[in-house]
Write a protein that holds these residues in place. Sequence first.
Motif, PDB file in Angstrom:
ATOM      1  N   GLY A   1      40.908  25.867  20.440  1.00 35.98           N
ATOM      2  CA  GLY A   1      41.543  27.182  20.556  1.00 35.98           C
ATOM      3  C   GLY A   1      40.526  28.302  20.629  1.00 35.98           C
TER       4      GLY A   1
ATOM      5  N   LYS B   1      45.733  33.589  17.465  1.00 35.55           N
ATOM      6  CA  LYS B   1      44.750  32.496  17.418  1.00 35.55           C
ATOM      7  C   LYS B   1      44.109  32.407  16.033  1.00 35.55           C
ATOM      8  CE  LYS B   1      45.028  31.311  21.815  1.00 35.55           C
ATOM      9  NZ  LYS B   1      45.618  30.033  22.255  1.00 35.55           N
TER      10      LYS B   1
ATOM     11  N   TRP C   1      46.563  21.686  15.855  1.00 31.75           N
ATOM     12  CA  TRP C   1      46.610  23.096  16.232  1.00 31.75           C
ATOM     13  C   TRP C   1      48.011  23.624  15.926  1.00 31.75           C
ATOM     14  CZ3 TRP C   1      43.275  26.736  16.798  1.00 31.75           C
ATOM     15  CH2 TRP C   1      43.639  27.946  17.392  1.00 31.75           C
TER      16      TRP C   1
END
Length: 355
Positions: A187, A194, A262
């Motif tokens: 990422g 983020k 993630w």
Amino acid sequence: MTVAFYAPLKAPDHPVPSGDRTMARALIAALEHAGYTACIASDLRIYDGVGDRQVQDDLMRRSQAEVDRILARPDSKNWRCWLTYHNYYKGPDLIGPAVCNALGLPYLQVESTRAAKRLTGPWARFAEAAEAASDQAHTILFVTHRDAETLRRDAPDQQVLTHLRPFLQRADLPEQSDHSGAMLSVGMMRPGDKLASYQLIAETLARLDPDIAWHLDIAGDGPAQAGVTRLMAPFGDRVRLLGALTSDALNERYATARLLFWPGVNEAFGYAYLEAQAAGLPVVAQDRPGVRDVVSGIQPAVPDGADAMAARLTAYLQDPALVETAGAEARDMVSAQHLLPTAATVLRQAIEAAT
């Protein structure tokens, strides 16, 4: 058989990598796979990130100049249709609708977003332009079910809405490998969503049993790198920051990693999910709207927080057979729904119906 292609937010040849650039390039590949020639009609970037009237005025003037330039091109008279990728209130298509009106071309969009609440406020003019462009489209190909909700709500009569699933720019899956390496996170490191995902990663790692052997490799960089480094410092050499990786280097990581971790805070969909699953990696994320469109299996609920993700990671870390089974299911899903030939078929059918 030439399709005029335009990506207002980021042209396919933009120097800065991102999910938008990846999707734009993938759409061009899918058009070519479907038998069309993709002509990039303009590389003018239309984006106002703060709601600045002067910026919007300038971009509208520049867009009109682009319309005039395009209409003067001899080859534009032979285009079959116009396809715009990613029309929304911060980056509306200010060019395609005018060109299509002048040339009598069918107008199509991919991943357009409706945002009626932006029709007042600092982005009002751009929001109006984005809505007008969406209204003009014969067909809008939506990428996520979240976008489809407002597209269906505000669609004019006779407009066609078609599901084009996110897809990889490849016709087949990579070779399967042994996934016994470190966990992997991929990422960009920037403030906002983020960084929020990285915060959740750190909170989750802190809940893992210290007696369980684990390591995490993180691929990515960006302006929030120092913040990510601080978040991961408590875990010492169990977490390794790899920086930004080339596509080939990242594929090597997918080939050997145990899983992709993630959380996906407000992800539109996330190419890393598809790339990892194509390689046979199970995913640990959260059950979020964008994640659901591209991830195999049910993910931990957002309200259950880091504890639920830690439990899922622990299960994979302790059971190689579970990793293998979940990875195989993920590969099957990508093969069936998220590769280039499937996307090319959807695009071809949409274009043929519109023209």
